[in-house]
Design a protein around this motif. Structure first.
Motif, PDB file in Angstrom:
ATOM      1  N   SER A  97     -63.758   9.732  79.725  1.00  0.00           N
ATOM      2  CA  SER A  97     -64.424   9.607  78.421  1.00  0.00           C
ATOM      3  C   SER A  97     -63.534   8.845  77.451  1.00  0.00           C
ATOM      4  N   TYR A  98     -64.173   8.003  76.646  1.00  0.00           N
ATOM      5  CA  TYR A  98     -63.429   7.252  75.643  1.00  0.00           C
ATOM      6  C   TYR A  98     -64.378   6.770  74.563  1.00  0.00           C
ATOM      7  N   ARG A 127     -68.710   5.583  75.813  1.00  0.00           N
ATOM      8  CA  ARG A 127     -68.253   4.987  77.065  1.00  0.00           C
ATOM      9  C   ARG A 127     -69.257   3.987  77.611  1.00  0.00           C
ATOM     10  N   GLU A 135     -64.068  12.295  68.509  1.00  0.00           N
ATOM     11  CA  GLU A 135     -65.196  11.427  68.189  1.00  0.00           C
ATOM     12  C   GLU A 135     -65.882  11.874  66.899  1.00  0.00           C
ATOM     13  N   GLY A 190     -53.131  11.269  74.257  1.00  0.00           N
ATOM     14  CA  GLY A 190     -54.225  10.602  74.930  1.00  0.00           C
ATOM     15  C   GLY A 190     -53.809   9.246  75.467  1.00  0.00           C
ATOM     16  N   LYS A 234     -57.431  13.623  74.588  1.00  0.00           N
ATOM     17  CA  LYS A 234     -57.666  14.763  75.478  1.00  0.00           C
ATOM     18  C   LYS A 234     -58.885  15.550  75.031  1.00  0.00           C
ATOM     19  N   ASP A 235     -59.004  15.779  73.735  1.00  0.00           N
ATOM     20  CA  ASP A 235     -60.182  16.478  73.205  1.00  0.00           C
ATOM     21  C   ASP A 235     -61.146  15.424  72.677  1.00  0.00           C
ATOM     22  N   HIS A 236     -61.920  14.841  73.592  1.00  0.00           N
ATOM     23  CA  HIS A 236     -62.746  13.679  73.265  1.00  0.00           C
ATOM     24  C   HIS A 236     -63.797  13.999  72.198  1.00  0.00           C
ATOM     25  N   GLU A 237     -64.549  15.084  72.379  1.00  0.00           N
ATOM     26  CA  GLU A 237     -65.657  15.388  71.479  1.00  0.00           C
ATOM     27  C   GLU A 237     -65.177  15.646  70.059  1.00  0.00           C
ATOM     28  N   SER A 290     -58.980   7.173  74.307  1.00  0.00           N
ATOM     29  CA  SER A 290     -59.360   8.302  75.143  1.00  0.00           C
ATOM     30  C   SER A 290     -58.449   9.496  74.862  1.00  0.00           C
TER      31      SER A 290
END
Length: 275
Positions: A64-65, A52, A86, A1, A80-83, A78
């Motif tokens: 997205s971050y 964000r 998180e 990321g 690659k697989d944001h969700e 940020s």
């Protein structure tokens, strides 16, 4: 990321630059690794997590971050697989933490005579769960959260930060109050507000619509609403149709059986507060 520092030693960074590297998360720390070295962010020092928030064109380059505040520093991460990241970050910070909880603190708009009791948090992909000392297990679905409030109040004889989350239990609107370490409550509030932000209350209602909403919020059966508010059945049915179209109610059966969605509970709660 990718990751970027936007506040360092309490001062805004003038030229923000995204750096590519590896993002490693454990139960104790967040590591940001590049060919030049690594930066370690202990989870015990994370004070807030936010989604964000665009502030300039440099940040807009990344779709997205997550914003992570550690001490006086703020870092944007940020992956690659944001969700998935998180969810895991919230879980790493909050999971298994000891808290105090009052459930239900409010039910159908009525304050309950409920005391504080100890419990533990469990964070899942789409819910916050509380395992309480009494054996009670409380599940708060994030998408079901209507409103979130933060303040400081008396908990077991001490002044502590409190997060109030409004949600439903078996179709009834309730508030669950949670208290703990300040940084944990700040992170928890941010997580719950993901649901609140999906259920904004920026809508204008007529007096009749507000009256129906407040009655539903107070626990009056949809079938009893016409008699309770003194309206014709057809008029109440018309209001139901309008509120369903606005995403405030959802229809359970074909005629006259509805339930409040999170957005509707937020609106009803605001309306009752103005009475």
């Amino acid at each position: 990321g990718k990751f970027a520092t936007v506040v360092k030693d309490g001062h805004k960074v003038p030229d923000i630059q995204w750096i590519s590297g590896r993002i490693l998360l454990s139960t104790k720390r967040l590591l940001l690794v590049t060919n030049e070295g690594k930066r370690t962010i202990p989870l015990a020092k994370i004070q807030s997590i936010k989604g964000r928030q665009d502030v300039n064109q440099t940040l807009a380059q990344v779709s997205s971050y997550v914003s992570v505040q550690s001490g006086v520093d703020v870092t944007l991460v940020s992956p690659k697989d944001h969700e998935a990241f998180e969810t895991q970050l919230y879980s790493a910070v909050l999971d298994r933490q000891v808290i105090f909880a009052k459930h239900p603190a409010v039910k159908g708009g009525v304050v309950q005579d409920t005391g504080w009791e100890k419990g533990r948090l469990t964070i899942d992909e789409d819910e916050v769960a509380l395992a309480l000392g009494s054996g009670q297990f409380v599940e708060i679905e994030i998408d079901d959260v209507g409103t979130v409030d933060e303040h400081v109040g008396a908990v077991e004889g001490d002044e502590r930060p409190i997060v109030e989350a409004e949600h439903t239990v078996e179709g009834t609107a309730v508030q669950t109050h949670i208290s703990g370490i300040r940084r944990h409550m700040s992170v928890l509030a941010s997580l719950l507000r993901k649901g609140e932000q999906q259920n904004t209350t920026d809508v204008e209602l007529s007096d009749a619509e507000s009256e129906v909403l407040m009655a539903l919020y107070s626990g009056v059966s949809p079938f009893q609403i016409p008699e309770f508010v003194g309206m014709d059945v057809d008029r109440v049915e018309e209001i139901y149709d309008q509120l369903v179209e606005q995403g405030i109610l959802e229809r359970i059966r074909t005629r006259r059986d509805v339930s409040l969605k999170a957005r509707g509970r937020s609106i009803a709660s605001d309306a009752m507060g103005e009475e």
